[in-house]
Design an enzyme around this catalytic site. Structure first.
Site, short mmCIF file in Angstrom:
data_model
loop_
_atom_site.label_atom_id
_atom_site.label_comp_id
_atom_site.label_asym_id
_atom_site.label_seq_id
_atom_site.Cartn_x
_atom_site.Cartn_y
_atom_site.Cartn_z
N GLY A 82 -70.00 -0.97 21.57
CA GLY A 82 -69.90 0.36 21.00
C GLY A 82 -68.97 0.48 19.82
O GLY A 82 -68.76 1.56 19.30
N LYS A 126 -74.16 2.26 26.35
CA LYS A 126 -73.32 1.99 25.19
C LYS A 126 -71.90 2.18 25.65
O LYS A 126 -71.53 3.29 26.09
CB LYS A 126 -73.61 2.97 24.05
N ASN A 165 -69.40 10.03 16.24
CA ASN A 165 -69.11 10.38 14.86
C ASN A 165 -70.25 11.17 14.20
O ASN A 165 -70.20 11.47 13.02
CB ASN A 165 -68.74 9.16 14.02
#
Lengths: 297, 297, 297, 297
Positions: D191, D166, D48
């Site tokens: 995650g 992750k 993101n």
């Protein structure tokens, strides 16, 4: 009257003779062994029960035989769902007559894209009104390509004849979501051995686990130790059976599960056609996993 | 004895009354209209026949009714497949008794990942040996999530009782592959209106087309003009029905197809539960597409 | 000024030396051979050009080298797209400076679910306004998991700097849909050898075909015979290269394509890491397919 | 030297001004607020962070700015991965120069089907040998359509410069599998916020959580209470943020996350094109979820 479904349920396999007819004698032998464990009951016709390969008449006979040959204290849950509402009602009420305590009804799936919230509501509500024993929803996306939403489960949980869900997902967020949105007396059951402990921690009350066909004690122990708050011990067992669980579900499916049953003294046998038997190399791999899981020496 | 299956076959819909029971009178009305076209025959229980929602008994009655109420010259192809070999044989031989000329058998699909080359061979060979009328393979990946390989079709085509395939794919390379690998007397049929012309150009001998329920003349014209070598005219019609075909298959499915039947004077009615009816806005969209395709003024 | 893009374009591979650096001398050798064919031009950085493994600087040098070492009459189309609009504009205008005639811009794909009609419009319109040479849309769902709708292509086709689409789909209905909805001077190009003939029949003006790296004559012949109306001869060639095309695209990808180039006297070499080389058995299979396609004795 | 990575890391968003240029001043404001929490550090360019929309130069500047404007005690993890090994090494070593402590490297994904065990090994080993700071693997199947196997992670974990993973999966079985197969000093990080508690119970040492951009305290509290053995309290918070987490990740993605940041006094702003802004109705839904999660009154 809450949490009837707390505990461990093996979704038993359907044993076949070499002519591919149901081996009822072998079924009874398996059940007599399972009955010695503290299992809550049996699911006749979870996915690995191969019900999709059976005729209606064979299904009814299987359900009746299981009921007749198990301890009265064990619950019998009959998997009776298909895309057809009519056929599902018919088979479910036959199952009830044969002594089943619950029906387990898989989401309809042929018209996958049409299985919206509204479609699933209409399907289950229609069934719940017409079936004489309580209904458990069965969500198993890897076979159906349909995933029932937590919102849909929530809405269905308000029907008094819809009492729980078996969700075979390994997506733990979805289990949390469902547990959070349903009333306390609606039972959420983990649907595969790999998520038994995290599922219980999420709020599931038990599990319907293919693994319980070959490792009933281990599944029961995870549950027991979780209830007693002995999380590290539960986790040790959970971790020990993880690779085996994958082999007898995702990797090798019914043929793998049945093969491992044979290795442990249950009757597994072959799956019905068109499912194919394992290669010797695959059996060897399963044997190694049984040894690693300490189920076999 | 070659190419029995050249031509256009509508996979007819199953009409229901408002109580969701089969409307046999409406079925007869539809058939009497379809009989006036130069269709090669009918498929009872392609996917949009909603057979997954019917009981065995209802299916048999549908097949018998269609046979009884259509012109003798029309072929009747009965969709009888399910995951269960036993049930498929039983239903197929009932269909044969009722006068069906062929059975159309969908690939088994519940255990998708297990539907290997070997599994599909064992399934179809077992059926072909036991069913008394010729068998047509039915591949429809969007519903089954299984895609039969050209190699598998090729191997199956050597069985004398396996005579063709309906493949609902829009992947034209797969149609070329199959046509190239099977003998000349094995019929490859296009399975959706959008690929009728390119399918014929690939070597398909005809089509089983949901679209033929509402646009039989257009489907027949594409076929006729293709046979006559009038490709541009065929393409003009093909292009004209493209958007409509998408609406009554991929976008709105059975509900869309039935709704458009109602608009054109056939009896469509509603799909059976759990399928949901269309919204008024969606019906309006279909109406516009019917007008654009020049099927409605 | 219509249909600039009619014809066959190989999306050339990027040759690497054993140290994984670009082998510009080998590139020139390949181009000198390709130049002898009646190809319309070259695509530098279609998917099998491995541009995702190159740095910006390497990409610019590749494009410049191709332009410099090909016949002036050949069009050079530079694949310059990435998720980043800024980077795509930068690279595209560098490509223009280096003499590229067109840019080919793949749909953005990282945020697959966000690549709606509106998102794709905003992406391409923004680029088309800022790039100094004409833009060709590139749709390749098997790599991007994004599929641009015919409606989106239609809307984009009204921008004067967006002049065509390469669509790598084998779904012939989608090619018909797009051809039908765009203006005549917007070029639709088939994107894989398996759909060259059906694509032309649908209205494509040519193709960008990995297969043209190893079978330029066959691709050109299909196109030529189609234009001359000799459909049966075109189809014979189309069928002959079908299995080979699958092997060097879907089955073995870049490594397969490069391996077959080596067998035919072009320089293929190995793909860049992380792509893996073929096994000897796989190479043998490709060799057999080259023989069956009559490209090798 | 074990478990450097235990704790909570927000993968920070990249703020843009209305001209779509990076708003470094807004970034600093956000960081100054985050610095007050007991976060372990920051990930610059998790998914993101929109790094796919940035040029190389912009990425380097972002990383340097974050390092410069955060507390020295906070770890800075720079997301530097792309399909190109060359580009990844280049960017990673630039990140190291700018003061990043770790790099986070996403699985390559363009040639999804080619990303086998061997391919992923070759990719990460090649990087780990050439990058001057420790590497964390980043698995995020919903964007890459690639899922790294536990076996591959295990093999990579033996490289001294590969120190953790992750994994953005919600599949809890996969987290158990990985934790079980890697050495104790290899850090497994959850995650996504929905699996923080179950992930910790599985053996994760912390999390890289989009949710920590808007609910740092709640994420820290789940972690703290888990460590203290106060599971019921941890679960209460976990359940409280579940619906919100879904909205700002799966449902509305970056636009949703940024929108919720704006509502809470951080600077969110709009995502870069081609991502689209939210509709007012969608913002309202997020506002309601913030209220339900007790993050907003």
């Amino acid at each position: 009257m809450k949490h009837y479904l707390n505990g461990i349920f093996p979704p038993i396999t359907t044993p076949f003779n070499s002519d591919e007819e149901i081996a009822f004698d072998k079924l009874k032998l398996n059940l007599s062994r399972y009955d010695k464990f503290n299992l809550k009951g049996y699911v006749v016709f979870g996915s690995n029960g191969e019900s999709v390969f059976l005729t209606r008449e064979e299904k009814i006979k299987m359900i009746a035989t299981v009921r007749e040959h198990t301890d009265d204290a064990k619950l019998v849950i009959a998997g009776t769902g298909s895309d057809s509402i009519k056929e599902t009602i018919l088979l479910s009420n036959e199952a009830a007559k044969s002594g089943a305590d619950y029906v387990l009804v898989i989401t309809p799936s042929f018209f996958q894209k049409g299985m919206s919230h509204e479609a699933l509501l209409s399907y289950y509500l229609c069934l719940a009104d017409s079936i004489k024993i309580p209904l458990i929803i069965y969500n198993v996306t890897k076979f159906t390509n349909v995933n029932i939403l937590a919102e849909t489960v929530s809405e269905l949980s308000s029907h008094q004849n819809i009492v729980g869900i078996k969700n075979s997902t390994e997506n733990i967020a979805e289990l949390y979501e469902i547990v959070n949105i349903v009333p306390n007396n609606f039972s959420v059951l983990a649907g595969t051995g790999s998520v038994l402990l995290p599922g219980l921690q999420a709020g599931c009350v038990g599990g319907v686990l293919a693994l319980a066909n070959i490792a009933p004690k281990e599944c029961l122990d995870i549950h027991k130790k979780y209830v007693e708050g002995r999380f590290d011990e539960a986790k040790e067992i959970q971790n020990r059976i993880l690779a085996l669980n994958k082999a007898v579900t995702a990797t090798y499916g019914v043929a793998g599960l049945k093969s491992s049953m044979d290795m442990l003294g249950y009757y597994g046998g072959l799956p019905r056609k068109p499912l194919q038997p394992l290669e010797p190399k695959q059996k060897k791999e399963i044997e190694n996993l049984l040894i690693k899981a300490k189920l076999l020496n």
